[in-house]
Design a protein around this motif. Structure first.
Motif, mmCIF file in Angstrom:
data_model
loop_
_atom_site.group_PDB
_atom_site.id
_atom_site.type_symbol
_atom_site.label_atom_id
_atom_site.label_comp_id
_atom_site.label_asym_id
_atom_site.label_seq_id
_atom_site.Cartn_x
_atom_site.Cartn_y
_atom_site.Cartn_z
ATOM 1 N N GLN A 6 0.812 -1.213 0.000
ATOM 2 C CA GLN A 6 0.000 0.000 0.000
ATOM 3 C C GLN A 6 0.853 1.274 0.000
ATOM 4 O O GLN A 6 0.319 2.376 0.017
ATOM 5 C CB GLN A 6 -0.922 0.024 1.228
ATOM 6 C CG GLN A 6 -1.983 -1.046 1.211
ATOM 7 C CD GLN A 6 -2.887 -0.968 2.425
ATOM 8 O OE1 GLN A 6 -3.184 0.127 2.920
ATOM 9 N NE2 GLN A 6 -3.323 -2.115 2.926
ATOM 10 N N GLY A 7 2.169 1.107 -0.012
ATOM 11 C CA GLY A 7 3.042 2.280 -0.061
ATOM 12 C C GLY A 7 3.622 2.697 1.274
ATOM 13 O O GLY A 7 4.318 3.725 1.359
ATOM 14 N N PHE A 8 3.370 1.932 2.330
ATOM 15 C CA PHE A 8 3.992 2.228 3.619
ATOM 16 C C PHE A 8 5.465 1.853 3.578
ATOM 17 O O PHE A 8 5.891 1.013 2.776
ATOM 18 C CB PHE A 8 3.306 1.445 4.744
ATOM 19 C CG PHE A 8 2.006 2.025 5.219
ATOM 20 C CD1 PHE A 8 1.973 2.870 6.323
ATOM 21 C CD2 PHE A 8 0.820 1.740 4.558
ATOM 22 C CE1 PHE A 8 0.775 3.403 6.766
ATOM 23 C CE2 PHE A 8 -0.383 2.269 4.987
ATOM 24 C CZ PHE A 8 -0.403 3.109 6.103
ATOM 25 N N GLU A 9 6.237 2.483 4.428
ATOM 26 C CA GLU A 9 7.645 2.134 4.572
ATOM 27 C C GLU A 9 7.947 1.919 6.050
ATOM 28 O O GLU A 9 7.334 2.559 6.924
ATOM 29 C CB GLU A 9 8.534 3.253 4.016
ATOM 30 C CG GLU A 9 8.300 4.601 4.664
ATOM 31 C CD GLU A 9 9.125 5.712 4.033
ATOM 32 O OE1 GLU A 9 9.837 5.421 3.065
ATOM 33 O OE2 GLU A 9 9.053 6.853 4.520
ATOM 34 N N LYS A 10 8.867 1.001 6.316
ATOM 35 C CA LYS A 10 9.249 0.733 7.700
ATOM 36 C C LYS A 10 10.124 1.885 8.201
ATOM 37 O O LYS A 10 10.992 2.378 7.473
ATOM 38 C CB LYS A 10 10.004 -0.579 7.801
ATOM 39 C CG LYS A 10 10.294 -1.034 9.231
ATOM 40 C CD LYS A 10 11.143 -2.291 9.276
ATOM 41 C CE LYS A 10 10.417 -3.485 8.694
ATOM 42 N NZ LYS A 10 11.210 -4.734 8.872
ATOM 43 N N THR A 11 9.900 2.309 9.436
ATOM 44 C CA THR A 11 10.672 3.425 10.003
ATOM 45 C C THR A 11 11.818 2.905 10.857
ATOM 46 O O THR A 11 11.936 1.706 11.130
ATOM 47 C CB THR A 11 9.767 4.314 10.869
ATOM 48 O OG1 THR A 11 9.442 3.632 12.082
ATOM 49 C CG2 THR A 11 8.492 4.696 10.119
ATOM 50 N N ASP A 12 12.642 3.839 11.291
ATOM 51 C CA ASP A 12 13.816 3.475 12.081
ATOM 52 C C ASP A 12 13.520 3.298 13.567
ATOM 53 O O ASP A 12 14.452 3.149 14.376
ATOM 54 C CB ASP A 12 14.925 4.511 11.886
ATOM 55 C CG ASP A 12 14.492 5.918 12.301
ATOM 56 O OD1 ASP A 12 13.340 6.081 12.768
ATOM 57 O OD2 ASP A 12 15.298 6.853 12.150
ATOM 58 N N ILE A 13 12.266 3.325 13.967
ATOM 59 C CA ILE A 13 11.936 3.025 15.367
ATOM 60 C C ILE A 13 12.210 1.545 15.610
ATOM 61 O O ILE A 13 11.740 0.688 14.855
ATOM 62 C CB ILE A 13 10.455 3.348 15.667
ATOM 63 C CG1 ILE A 13 10.222 4.855 15.549
ATOM 64 C CG2 ILE A 13 10.049 2.846 17.050
ATOM 65 C CD1 ILE A 13 8.793 5.281 15.758
ATOM 66 N N PRO A 14 12.991 1.204 16.618
ATOM 67 C CA PRO A 14 13.369 -0.196 16.848
ATOM 68 C C PRO A 14 12.156 -1.098 17.057
ATOM 69 O O PRO A 14 11.100 -0.668 17.526
ATOM 70 C CB PRO A 14 14.224 -0.129 18.123
ATOM 71 C CG PRO A 14 14.719 1.280 18.174
ATOM 72 C CD PRO A 14 13.623 2.120 17.584
ATOM 73 N N GLN A 15 12.313 -2.367 16.697
ATOM 74 C CA GLN A 15 11.265 -3.345 16.941
ATOM 75 C C GLN A 15 10.977 -3.457 18.444
ATOM 76 O O GLN A 15 11.847 -3.240 19.283
ATOM 77 C CB GLN A 15 11.692 -4.725 16.434
ATOM 78 C CG GLN A 15 11.769 -4.846 14.927
ATOM 79 C CD GLN A 15 12.197 -6.242 14.506
ATOM 80 O OE1 GLN A 15 12.744 -7.005 15.295
ATOM 81 N NE2 GLN A 15 11.951 -6.592 13.252
ATOM 82 N N PHE A 16 9.726 -3.831 18.751
ATOM 83 C CA PHE A 16 9.365 -4.084 20.149
ATOM 84 C C PHE A 16 8.163 -5.010 20.190
ATOM 85 O O PHE A 16 7.531 -5.287 19.171
ATOM 86 C CB PHE A 16 9.084 -2.769 20.882
ATOM 87 C CG PHE A 16 7.882 -2.004 20.380
ATOM 88 C CD1 PHE A 16 6.664 -2.059 21.050
ATOM 89 C CD2 PHE A 16 7.963 -1.213 19.232
ATOM 90 C CE1 PHE A 16 5.567 -1.345 20.588
ATOM 91 C CE2 PHE A 16 6.873 -0.500 18.769
ATOM 92 C CZ PHE A 16 5.668 -0.565 19.444
ATOM 93 N N ILE A 17 7.867 -5.514 21.368
ATOM 94 C CA ILE A 17 6.684 -6.344 21.593
ATOM 95 C C ILE A 17 5.758 -5.546 22.495
ATOM 96 O O ILE A 17 6.092 -5.271 23.641
ATOM 97 C CB ILE A 17 7.054 -7.690 22.247
ATOM 98 C CG1 ILE A 17 8.019 -8.466 21.345
ATOM 99 C CG2 ILE A 17 5.801 -8.524 22.513
ATOM 100 C CD1 ILE A 17 8.548 -9.736 21.972
ATOM 101 N N PRO A 18 4.588 -5.128 21.997
ATOM 102 C CA PRO A 18 3.783 -4.151 22.731
ATOM 103 C C PRO A 18 3.045 -4.673 23.947
ATOM 104 O O PRO A 18 2.675 -3.903 24.820
ATOM 105 C CB PRO A 18 2.784 -3.657 21.677
ATOM 106 C CG PRO A 18 2.675 -4.772 20.699
ATOM 107 C CD PRO A 18 4.015 -5.416 20.666
ATOM 108 N N PHE A 19 2.782 -5.971 24.027
ATOM 109 C CA PHE A 19 1.910 -6.420 25.104
ATOM 110 C C PHE A 19 2.252 -7.812 25.610
ATOM 111 O O PHE A 19 2.891 -8.608 24.945
ATOM 112 C CB PHE A 19 0.455 -6.428 24.652
ATOM 113 C CG PHE A 19 0.194 -7.380 23.508
ATOM 114 C CD1 PHE A 19 0.005 -8.732 23.736
ATOM 115 C CD2 PHE A 19 0.156 -6.917 22.210
ATOM 116 C CE1 PHE A 19 -0.222 -9.606 22.683
ATOM 117 C CE2 PHE A 19 -0.077 -7.785 21.149
ATOM 118 C CZ PHE A 19 -0.266 -9.137 21.381
ATOM 119 N N ALA A 20 1.811 -8.064 26.809
ATOM 120 C CA ALA A 20 1.679 -9.398 27.402
ATOM 121 C C ALA A 20 0.649 -9.224 28.503
ATOM 122 O O ALA A 20 0.550 -8.159 29.115
ATOM 123 C CB ALA A 20 2.994 -9.891 27.975
ATOM 124 N N VAL A 21 -0.139 -10.238 28.741
ATOM 125 C CA VAL A 21 -1.197 -10.135 29.732
ATOM 126 C C VAL A 21 -0.760 -10.829 31.010
ATOM 127 O O VAL A 21 -0.376 -11.993 30.992
ATOM 128 C CB VAL A 21 -2.507 -10.762 29.213
ATOM 129 C CG1 VAL A 21 -3.613 -10.659 30.251
ATOM 130 C CG2 VAL A 21 -2.934 -10.061 27.936
#
Length: 547
Positions: free
Chosen positions: A494-509
């Motif tokens: 769709q034309g998005f590009e990956k940014t330089d913000i480092p990977q992360f895991i947003p959640f765990a319950v």
């Protein structure tokens, strides 16, 4: 003696099925059978899901209906089976009890079925499983006096490995054939797993012992939930109809159910949903399905048809309910010729369990020609449906940064927060702030446990996990927190590009698992024009403006 035999069968099943401790409950009688008089009874007002009903009528006309529900809008560990009855021909209904195998534990009770056997006893079947789609075991209770509300129920006893989603068929020789579906093959996707099975309870021991007789192979590419039913044809052969991905498949047996032909498409057009077929008092066949015989519709237009030539052709077509979200018919004809059909409507909204009453003449004419027709009779519904609001769990402790081999994305495009677009949700969703503890999706309990400093405090759309859709109200950059190996390819197309913000895991319950590497996300960006639509599937989170 019968009870001892059943206990021995259960013990042997536990050994041969290699049941793990967490799964042993499927082979254990349910601990919770809650009477409606109990303070712990799960009132209909507390349900956010109910559907998949079954109906039987006693010799004297008492109507029994069962279905399953739960406090969450899902088919999950919280499900329990409900039993209700009417002694005044459906004018009023009373819930009597629920089977909730282990209360708030991991076991669920689901796909219940009620059936009146040739001796006039009422059977209540239900399945128990650890989780949605796992290997299940069918249990039952029997009542010798179904004309009475008290009925006199037995203790629960084990029937078979699998799920019974259709009524048993009593053959001319007195044997009972039970349509049992073993979903384990469906889960493992084994090409040799035959799921649509027939269990037999031979006439001499009818109702006392149940053994596997034969199975019909559903090709893996077509396999759905089976939900099959068996008809004994006038020539003595058996006709099995099953739910498949393409609609209704069929299989035949010439040796009483020991061997079956491979399941292949029938001439009956239908969506992938349950239908109902039954031999009537006249010897003709009744079929309740969605839409006309030669049309494949969605789950709407529930209609009743008659076959006078053993299923070769179908006539009539009485419309029982033309609305959307109607499904899962089941029923019985009584000795006076009336046909009672139950079905559900809008399982997650109004959560209605309904009944239709008619005769063979009405179905054959395709319209009401007798005074017996009653449609959309309400058995149960949520009196005040409200949106489900899950309790927010505490965010789990952040993971150790060195536990996972994250990509730092340093070679990707620099994130540009100088010109963020104004974005508004489409088709639902609300706006919240990216902060630790904020709920991520409207239909999941996950909350943010980790967030990069660069995006903390910014706004995001809280949508359903399955799909997100938004519209740009101005030019600028739009940002998506996207799960890699899930929607990255979709976003890049769709034309998005990956940014330089480092990977992360947003959640765990907290208390419900740990962080898993496959839940790693990156942040993507795209410059959009006013009016552009941002849409993608499971799962991502759309940022909507600057903080």
């Amino acid at each position: 003696m019968i009870v001892q035999k059943r206990a021995l069968i259960i013990a042997l099943l536990a050994v041969f099925c290699s049941v793990q401790p967490a799964e042993a409950g499927v082979l254990t009688p349910p601990e919770n059978i809650i009477k409606a008089s109990s303070k712990d009874y799960p009132n209909v007002k507390t349900r956010h899901f109910q559907g998949i009903s079954s109906l039987a009528v006693s010799p004297e006309g008492r109507i029994w209906v069962t279905w399953y529900g739960g406090p969450t809008p899902s088919e999950d560990k919280n499900n329990y089976a409900v039993l209700a009855t009417s002694g005044d021909n459906g004018k009023t209904w009373q819930e009597l009890m629920v089977v909730d195998p282990d209360g708030p534990g991991q076991l669920r009770a689901y796909d219940p079925q009620v059936w009146l056997d040739p001796q006039g006893s009422l059977w209540w079947f239900w399945a128990q499983a650890v989780a949605y789609g796992d290997r299940a075991q069918t249990w039952a209770m029997a009542a010798e006096n179904p004309d009475d509300k008290a009925a006199g129920w037995s203790e629960p006893f084990h029937i078979a490995q699998g799920v019974i989603m259709g009524k048993p068929t009593v053959l001319k020789n007195g044997d009972w054939l039970m349509p049992v579906s073993d979903w384990a093959g469906r889960i493992s996707r084994s090409p040799n797993a035959a799921t649509a099975a027939a269990y037999i309870s031979e006439s001499e021991w009818a109702g006392e012992s149940f053994t596997l007789l034969g199975t019909a192979l559903v090709p893996i590419k077509d396999r759905s939930f089976d939900e099959h039913m068996i008809v004994e044809k006038k020539d003595g052969s058996l006709w099995l109809l099953a739910r498949t991905k393409y609609g209704i498949g069929e299989s035949f047996s010439e040796d009483g159910g020991k061997t079956w032909s491979r399941v292949s498409p029938s001439d009956i057009k239908h969506p992938s949903a349950r239908f109902f077929i039954r031999r009537l008092n006249s010897g003709n066949l009744l079929l309740v399905k969605h839409g006309p015989i030669n049309e494949k519709t969605g789950r709407r237009d529930l209609m009743a048809f008659i076959s006078e030539d053993d299923g070769k052709t179908w006539q009539g077509g009485l419309m029982l309910d033309e609305r959307k979200k109607v499904s899962y018919p089941d029923g019985q004809q009584t000795s006076d010729g009336k046909i009672y059909i139950t079905y559900d409507c809008d399982r997650y909204g109004e959560k209605k369990i309904l009944m239709a009453v008619f005769t063979e003449k009405d179905a054959l004419a395709g319209e009401a020609v007798t005074e017996d027709v009653r449609l959309r009779v309400v058995i149960s519904k949520n009196p005040s449906p409200k949106p489900y609001e899950p309790a927010l769990p505490e965010p789990a402790a952040p993971y150790a940064a060195d536990k996972f081999d994250f990509d730092d994305n340093s070679n990707e495009s620099p994130v540009n927060f100088s010109r963020p677009a104004e974005v508004k949700p489409v088709d639902g969703g609300d706006i919240d702030t990216l902060e630790i503890g904020a709920r991520i999706w409207s239909n999941r309990k996950y909350v943010f446990s980790v967030l990069p400093e660069k995006i903390k405090g910014k706004k995001f759309i809280r949508s359903k996990i399955e799909k997100s859709k938004a519209k740009a109200e101005s030019q600028g950059y739009v940002y998506v927190i996207g799960k890699q190996k899930a929607i990255e390819e979709e976003l890049l197309k769709q034309g998005f590009e990956k940014t330089d913000i480092p990977q992360f895991i947003p959640f765990a319950v907290k208390g419900q698992g740990s962080y898993y590497r496959y839940d790693t996300v990156s942040v993507y960006q795209k410059y959009v024009e006013k009016g552009d639509t941002i849409e993608y599937g499971k799962w991502g989170i759309t940022l909507v403006s600057r903080s």
